[in-house]
Design an enzyme around this catalytic site. Structure first.
Site, PDB file in Angstrom:
ATOM      1  N   GLY A   1       0.937  -1.160   0.025  1.00 15.84           N
ATOM      2  CA  GLY A   1       0.143  -0.035   0.070  1.00 15.84           C
ATOM      3  C   GLY A   1       0.814   1.309  -0.080  1.00 15.84           C
TER       4      GLY A   1
ATOM      5  N   ASP B   1      10.744  -5.686   6.602  1.00 20.69           N
ATOM      6  CA  ASP B   1       9.751  -4.596   6.486  1.00 20.69           C
ATOM      7  C   ASP B   1      10.542  -3.538   5.352  1.00 20.69           C
ATOM      8  OD1 ASP B   1       7.763  -2.688   7.073  1.00 20.69           O
ATOM      9  OD2 ASP B   1       8.703  -1.679   8.512  1.00 20.69           O
ATOM     10  N   GLU B   2       9.850  -2.645   4.957  1.00 18.45           N
ATOM     11  CA  GLU B   2      10.312  -1.882   3.737  1.00 18.45           C
ATOM     12  C   GLU B   2      11.126  -2.531   2.755  1.00 18.45           C
ATOM     13  OE1 GLU B   2       9.457   1.276   3.668  1.00 18.45           O
ATOM     14  OE2 GLU B   2       9.033   1.581   5.649  1.00 18.45           O
TER      15      GLU B   2
ATOM     16  N   SER C   1       3.017  -0.917   8.485  1.00 21.98           N
ATOM     17  CA  SER C   1       3.745  -1.031   9.817  1.00 21.98           C
ATOM     18  C   SER C   1       2.811  -1.714  10.916  1.00 21.98           C
ATOM     19  CB  SER C   1       4.460  -0.117   9.991  1.00 21.98           C
ATOM     20  OG  SER C   1       5.445   0.399   8.972  1.00 21.98           O
TER      21      SER C   1
ATOM     22  N   PHE D   1       1.553   5.661   4.900  1.00 23.15           N
ATOM     23  CA  PHE D   1       0.397   5.803   5.765  1.00 23.15           C
ATOM     24  C   PHE D   1      -0.829   4.771   5.738  1.00 23.15           C
ATOM     25  CE2 PHE D   1       2.312  10.008   4.654  1.00 23.15           C
ATOM     26  CZ  PHE D   1       2.773  10.424   6.070  1.00 23.15           C
ATOM     27  N   SER D   2      -0.603   3.775   4.963  1.00 26.61           N
ATOM     28  CA  SER D   2      -1.880   2.816   4.835  1.00 26.61           C
ATOM     29  C   SER D   2      -1.845   1.979   5.883  1.00 26.61           C
ATOM     30  CB  SER D   2      -1.645   2.150   3.422  1.00 26.61           C
ATOM     31  OG  SER D   2      -0.511   1.474   3.315  1.00 26.61           O
TER      32      SER D   2
HETATM   33  P1  ADP Z   1       2.681   2.687   6.776  1.00 26.04           P
HETATM   34  O1  ADP Z   1       3.726   1.649   7.518  1.00 26.04           O
HETATM   35  O2  ADP Z   1       1.919   1.930   5.564  1.00 26.04           O
HETATM   36  O3  ADP Z   1       3.456   3.999   6.052  1.00 26.04           O
HETATM   37  P2  ADP Z   1       1.973   3.125   9.470  1.00 26.04           P
HETATM   38  O4  ADP Z   1       1.328   1.751   9.947  1.00 26.04           O
HETATM   39  O5  ADP Z   1       3.215   3.570   9.682  1.00 26.04           O
HETATM   40  O6  ADP Z   1       1.415   3.156   7.681  1.00 26.04           O
HETATM   41  O7  ADP Z   1       0.916   4.301   9.917  1.00 26.04           O
HETATM   42  C1  ADP Z   1      -0.628   4.027   9.702  1.00 26.04           C
HETATM   43  C2  ADP Z   1      -1.085   5.066  10.559  1.00 26.04           C
HETATM   44  O8  ADP Z   1      -0.705   6.539  10.251  1.00 26.04           O
HETATM   45  C3  ADP Z   1      -2.867   5.307  10.405  1.00 26.04           C
HETATM   46  O9  ADP Z   1      -3.235   4.341  11.529  1.00 26.04           O
HETATM   47  C4  ADP Z   1      -3.070   6.708  10.829  1.00 26.04           C
HETATM   48  O10 ADP Z   1      -3.062   6.915  12.389  1.00 26.04           O
HETATM   49  C5  ADP Z   1      -1.981   7.506  10.378  1.00 26.04           C
HETATM   50  N1  ADP Z   1      -2.243   8.401   9.183  1.00 26.04           N
HETATM   51  C6  ADP Z   1      -1.628   9.472   9.239  1.00 26.04           C
HETATM   52  N2  ADP Z   1      -2.006  10.073   7.864  1.00 26.04           N
HETATM   53  C7  ADP Z   1      -2.831   9.099   7.267  1.00 26.04           C
HETATM   54  C8  ADP Z   1      -3.694   9.143   5.922  1.00 26.04           C
HETATM   55  N3  ADP Z   1      -3.457  10.213   5.264  1.00 26.04           N
HETATM   56  N4  ADP Z   1      -4.175   7.908   5.613  1.00 26.04           N
HETATM   57  C9  ADP Z   1      -4.328   7.190   6.820  1.00 26.04           C
HETATM   58  N5  ADP Z   1      -3.659   7.098   7.972  1.00 26.04           N
HETATM   59  C10 ADP Z   1      -2.944   7.973   8.279  1.00 26.04           C
END
Ligand code: ADP
Length: 202
Positions: A23, A96-97, A30, A26-27
């Site tokens: 994804g 991860d990543e 993690s 911010f999806s």
């Molecule tokens: P990823 O690893 O995919 O970058 P994370 O697990 O680190 O995502 O973070 C997800 C969290 O980021 C969400 O639960 C929410 O609290 C926060 N968040 C911040 N900005 C957004 C956004 N634009 N859409 C969805 N969640 C967001």
């Protein structure tokens, strides 16, 4: 038939499986990875978590989500280092990543799965231009289980599938440098409609 399956069970180990979580930024990749790892720990599995050395967004030796959940991880500069670090009794390996590793990651994952290990991989499926990111397409093809997560588009609130890169507040061009010297850089989650990758300077 019985003899055949008995012989097979003596010579061939039951394979594990590969799970991929993808994804945009911010999806919740993690968060989802950490959730699965916590559950595996409750199930008394022996876990090892790896991340590329380049990713030190929040921490060098942890998987950290945007909301602050974390899990210890070992940074490695080459995916083959997994073999040096892998303990005999490890049953779950997380990466991860994974987009930052090279194509060898796909062979390593296949090999670990053949050894009976459950491998959980998280990574960005697309780069900031919306192009497939590194080895992720092949990992998606090989996986037993795929979860494609979405974020929320920062512009309209729809489901976001893409990562917008901004340089000094402006959408980054497709040929802007990946490593930025000077200037500020920011990433946002955006839907397809609001994802911008200008090709000409304005
Ligand atoms: P990823 O690893 O995919 O970058 P994370 O697990 O680190 O995502 O973070 C997800 C969290 O980021 C969400 O639960 C929410 O609290 C926060 N968040 C911040 N900005 C957004 C956004 N634009 N859409 C969805 N969640 C967001």
């Amino acid at each position: 038939m019985l003899i055949l399956s008995l012989t097979m069970s003596m010579t061939k180990r039951k394979p594990g499986n590969a799970e991929v979580i993808v994804g945009p930024m911010f999806s919740g990749k993690s968060e989802e990875l950490i959730r699965r790892l916590r559950r595996a720990k409750i199930a008394r599995q022996k876990l090892q978590v790896f991340k590329p050395q380049v990713d030190d967004r929040y921490s060098k030796n942890k998987v950290v989500s945007h909301v602050g959940n974390e899990f210890n991880a070992t940074p490695i500069d080459d995916i083959q280092k997994v073999y040096e670090l892998l303990a005999d009794d490890t049953t779950v390996v997380a990466i991860d990543e994974a987009q930052f590793f090279d194509w060898k990651v796909a062979d390593v994952v296949q090999d670990l799965v053949e050894r009976g290990i459950r491998v959980i991989i998280a990574g960005l499926d697309m780069d900031f231009r919306g192009e497939p990111f590194g080895p992720i397409p092949i990992l998606l093809t090989q996986a037993e289980d795929v979860q494609k997560l979405t974020a929320i588009c920062i512009v309209c609130g729809d489901e976001a599938t893409r990562t917008q890169r901004l340089i000094d507040g402006r959408p980054a061009r497709s040929d802007d440098p990946i490593i930025l010297v000077g200037g500020t850089e920011e990433y946002q989650a955006r839907c397809r409609w609001h994802h911008e990758v200008p090709t000409e300077r304005v």
